[in-house]
Design an enzyme around this catalytic site. Sequence first.
Site, PDB file in Angstrom:
ATOM      1  N   LEU A  64      13.543  57.021  35.328  1.00  0.00           N
ATOM      2  CA  LEU A  64      12.311  56.802  36.096  1.00  0.00           C
ATOM      3  C   LEU A  64      12.433  57.415  37.489  1.00  0.00           C
ATOM      4  O   LEU A  64      13.537  57.730  37.946  1.00  0.00           O
ATOM      5  CB  LEU A  64      12.036  55.301  36.177  1.00  0.00           C
ATOM      6  CG  LEU A  64      11.789  54.629  34.798  1.00  0.00           C
ATOM      7  CD1 LEU A  64      11.774  53.120  34.925  1.00  0.00           C
ATOM      8  CD2 LEU A  64      10.463  55.132  34.202  1.00  0.00           C
ATOM      9  N   PRO A  65      11.294  57.592  38.185  1.00  0.00           N
ATOM     10  CA  PRO A  65      11.328  58.376  39.434  1.00  0.00           C
ATOM     11  C   PRO A  65      12.029  57.715  40.620  1.00  0.00           C
ATOM     12  O   PRO A  65      12.664  58.401  41.405  1.00  0.00           O
ATOM     13  CB  PRO A  65       9.844  58.576  39.775  1.00  0.00           C
ATOM     14  CG  PRO A  65       9.093  58.276  38.537  1.00  0.00           C
ATOM     15  CD  PRO A  65       9.928  57.324  37.751  1.00  0.00           C
ATOM     16  N   THR A  95      17.785  58.424  39.265  1.00  0.00           N
ATOM     17  CA  THR A  95      18.479  58.569  40.544  1.00  0.00           C
ATOM     18  C   THR A  95      17.784  57.672  41.551  1.00  0.00           C
ATOM     19  O   THR A  95      16.654  57.947  41.966  1.00  0.00           O
ATOM     20  CB  THR A  95      18.450  60.028  41.018  1.00  0.00           C
ATOM     21  OG1 THR A  95      19.245  60.809  40.123  1.00  0.00           O
ATOM     22  CG2 THR A  95      19.040  60.150  42.421  1.00  0.00           C
ATOM     23  N   LYS A 170      26.562  60.563  42.781  1.00  0.00           N
ATOM     24  CA  LYS A 170      25.563  61.617  42.625  1.00  0.00           C
ATOM     25  C   LYS A 170      25.002  62.040  43.982  1.00  0.00           C
ATOM     26  O   LYS A 170      24.811  63.228  44.245  1.00  0.00           O
ATOM     27  CB  LYS A 170      24.419  61.144  41.721  1.00  0.00           C
ATOM     28  CG  LYS A 170      23.236  62.081  41.841  1.00  0.00           C
ATOM     29  CD  LYS A 170      22.416  62.281  40.629  1.00  0.00           C
ATOM     30  CE  LYS A 170      21.452  63.444  40.908  1.00  0.00           C
ATOM     31  NZ  LYS A 170      20.210  63.347  40.170  1.00  0.00           N
ATOM     32  N   LYS A 245      14.344  65.232  48.385  1.00  0.00           N
ATOM     33  CA  LYS A 245      14.407  63.796  48.065  1.00  0.00           C
ATOM     34  C   LYS A 245      15.863  63.308  48.058  1.00  0.00           C
ATOM     35  O   LYS A 245      16.195  62.289  48.650  1.00  0.00           O
ATOM     36  CB  LYS A 245      13.768  63.539  46.692  1.00  0.00           C
ATOM     37  CG  LYS A 245      13.836  62.076  46.237  1.00  0.00           C
ATOM     38  CD  LYS A 245      13.691  61.932  44.706  1.00  0.00           C
ATOM     39  CE  LYS A 245      14.191  60.561  44.241  1.00  0.00           C
ATOM     40  NZ  LYS A 245      14.466  60.499  42.797  1.00  0.00           N
TER      41      LYS A 245
END
Lengths: 296, 296, 296, 296
Positions: A64-65, A95, A170, A245
């Site tokens: 999901l975003p 993420t 990450k 982002k």
Amino acid sequence: MHIAYIGLGNMGAPMALNLHKAGHQVTAFDLSPDALRRAARYGLRTAASAADAARGADVVISMLPASAHVEALYLGPAGLLACLPAGTLVIDCSTIAAASSRRLAEAAAQHGIGCIDAPVSGGTGGAAAGTLTFMVGGSAGDLERARPVLQAMGQAIFHAGDAGAGQTAKICNNMLLGILMVGTSEALALGVANGLDPAVLSEIMRRSSGGNWTLEKYNPVPGVMENAPASRHYTGGFGTDLMLKDLGLAQDSAAAARAATPLGGLARNLYAAHSLAGHGALDFSSVIRLLQKPAP
Amino acid sequence: MHIAYIGLGNMGAPMALNLHKAGHQVTAFDLSPDALRRAARYGLRTAASAADAARGADVVISMLPASAHVEALYLGPAGLLACLPAGTLVIDCSTIAAASSRRLAEAAAQHGIGCIDAPVSGGTGGAAAGTLTFMVGGSAGDLERARPVLQAMGQAIFHAGDAGAGQTAKICNNMLLGILMVGTSEALALGVANGLDPAVLSEIMRRSSGGNWTLEKYNPVPGVMENAPASRHYTGGFGTDLMLKDLGLAQDSAAAARAATPLGGLARNLYAAHSLAGHGALDFSSVIRLLQKPAP
Amino acid sequence: MHIAYIGLGNMGAPMALNLHKAGHQVTAFDLSPDALRRAARYGLRTAASAADAARGADVVISMLPASAHVEALYLGPAGLLACLPAGTLVIDCSTIAAASSRRLAEAAAQHGIGCIDAPVSGGTGGAAAGTLTFMVGGSAGDLERARPVLQAMGQAIFHAGDAGAGQTAKICNNMLLGILMVGTSEALALGVANGLDPAVLSEIMRRSSGGNWTLEKYNPVPGVMENAPASRHYTGGFGTDLMLKDLGLAQDSAAAARAATPLGGLARNLYAAHSLAGHGALDFSSVIRLLQKPAP
Amino acid sequence: MHIAYIGLGNMGAPMALNLHKAGHQVTAFDLSPDALRRAARYGLRTAASAADAARGADVVISMLPASAHVEALYLGPAGLLACLPAGTLVIDCSTIAAASSRRLAEAAAQHGIGCIDAPVSGGTGGAAAGTLTFMVGGSAGDLERARPVLQAMGQAIFHAGDAGAGQTAKICNNMLLGILMVGTSEALALGVANGLDPAVLSEIMRRSSGGNWTLEKYNPVPGVMENAPASRHYTGGFGTDLMLKDLGLAQDSAAAARAATPLGGLARNLYAAHSLAGHGALDFSSVIRLLQKPAP
């Protein structure tokens, strides 16, 4: 295995498809009817809600975003955790903030549900080819349970540490990647401004102490590397706004931990300027344009 | 071959010695009597002046601290170019401004003297082991003449372009190296501040898109890499003040070419702050200390 | 007027006292029993809870550390908005995210309660002296109702715009202040390194195009300005960690609005490094130490 | 007084004219015949060479582009110092490296010639109006001799220190000015991106701790300040490329003194990017465009 797959965007859809191809029984859901229709066309079973998709699943995977979507899916009285049986395994590939991942893992533990955060790198190309890299946070036991599922979608699986550690790894990696790309672009632009051939300089630095992933795989100068986005007008890679982002998440993480990341902060703001100039949809290697005269 | 070697500092002395061991007839000179005595003790023939050393030489090699020293050695009515016979080959291994290298090459050409700029990377370790990297500017013909000589001192030889291009390539590479080191330090410090094990995070990034030379060879966190300067209290590598000098040369070059190098400029100023704090003599990987709480 | 004052920290306590001295009937509350006792000792009436303090109040003022505290105080079924009568005026003086201020204002409007965000600048000195500056977001009508109350605590009152605009104005101003302080410190350190007298250079720049608030009121070099924190070992002003917090809020705001603030981002990370080095409790002008050799 | 004026560019010509209007006997020289003709048309006496112009002069003033021009004019066997009588006063108004100014002053002293460095700020507008600011390096005695001459060209005269100190003060001031302009632009762009009116935010910050010269005199947002270059399409002020040059001199100076100026270095590189994008001829306040979406 019975797998519920929630989130069928540019990354999620090909990942779910690879699970299906590997023989898993996948039931997919997305809030967008278009995404659901596309998934059905590719042969995936679809459900009318996340809860429907999850019914009877051994494993729930989400892609999901942002943190808010993940928390809304799993937490609260109407969230999935409240209806999944103990023993289910949750794999969140989104993420998001490490703090959100930790919140999810704690809530899952209270329901006897296993949970790992497993954000990916490798882009839509890696998602389609099944060559993603997973950076995993959670217990070693949960990771072993997840491994066969992850292997159907990716190539490399790293265990970064406890819950949230996958997210941290990450975000550290992608912050560093942003720095490598801007720094490599600067070095190449400086060499070219002094008359050097960018291909020659790239090769020299690649084999010297300036060597880094962008010189191996992703040269930002058009024509130097045939398969790189730079050689196809900066299309089709990892977009500037996605890098923006991730660099923003890194600054959030630095603020929360009171860490100092001067180059990471500067890279974030340079990508913001590049995006403001209208290049948000181009591949992130296009940031070299910020350092060059526009082509006439 | 008869070789005159001018400049017997920490780099020059072991380089001259490797030429000697390879069977060349080396006559060495340095302004410092101590350096000359040390060279004689290692078996090198020494001379009383640069001109004396150069008499009868096929090749003159120089390894000096800065542009001013190189120009003083070769140019002007009392310079070496005025007394060397046509056909001699000059190899300047100093790291200086590209503009100085071009000036030297033009003056040499007027005397019928061949000339390349051939700055090195690899440090004193590489100089002693004969594993230096040379980045060469000049004609292909002059480089071929120089090749057997360079091979006695190093492993990799890159032809960067015309006169001065060796300097530009070196300065671009070292600017990028400075950025890699600060950026990698930031990513590791951010991960550690969020609870990650630096060795685990290093390995993940090394094999992902954050991969770069510092993670391969020169990890800045003590204990992660046994042979790195970080694991011996930041001693014995490439000093902070040497990196500061190279990053300053990169900014000079950017100013002259009107290039934009925001991360390179910031790296220079962070190394300046690190040096001001008293760490100028430590290895350049110690810059991670700027991003950490001091050990108690 | 009957005023409920919630939050009696270093800023809140003297502000509440100034309201009391101006003749308002102040009932104060803080979660810390110590803070409450101190307030009572200074003559303020205290209450056992925020709701108790607010009973019968015309105006509720809050001065709390962060968004989460403000939202917990006012929102939700147990929040103050649910029990205050329509027509009450809420003045939130906390420095929080603009989005939180907007959320509060919308919720207040639904209850018929007036609401402004009114973060302050001027520090604990200004709070005690009643010379604070208020940057106000909200309707002109609510600001006019608040004006007599604000005037008892401060000198200057600016109307920045609608709900949240006070927060944005403050964060923009404080980001700029952080940049002014680091930039002025750099210019002074550069001059001193070149042999200039810092007092002479300060005076020249103050009267030239480098003129700015820090040169007027808050010179970072010890001894140049008698009353500045620099002249009392960087004690007693606006702390490094508070500036770090505000610069972090500015980066949050830039991320949310996709704005580019390269100097603001760098200032945040330099203050983070300064804090990590152990100077978080010193006045924010001490950042000049990051640019100087430590005193012997 | 008899004055020789060397260098009749955009700054030099109006400065020479103001000396003429004040009743001094000015003989002018420039290498460009066009510049000489223009000067003659305005009523200045002109000469065929710098040496001719200097014959019989009490004071020699120079206003040249860079260190190399100044050194070529005065130094060496053919330089002016070799032919001026002892007791002459040299006033160099060029903006050059402090080291060059010191070299000139030492050479002048050997000939018994007085010498000050007196770079200016105030732009072509100030040059025409006679309202320049002079930052002077040299002895107090030489400055007193120069004062009546300087007063005919400017308003404010600061004694920064010994030879070269004028240059250092100017470069420190202009580095700080570049930081103020970028920083103020960032704060305004951040506010506007969050919905604030730039005029309101400018006024708030001007009267708060963000106050600085650019908010007083030179607002970068079009329309906020009627007389600022921003309100006439960024024409007619202090050009981007001139600011870029001064910020480069500041980095040179920082490198020579091993000073750390992170914001100054970043400002230099942001101006370089702005210039590369094609805005080198616009006023330096146009750097705000680097932080904004282009107008549609």
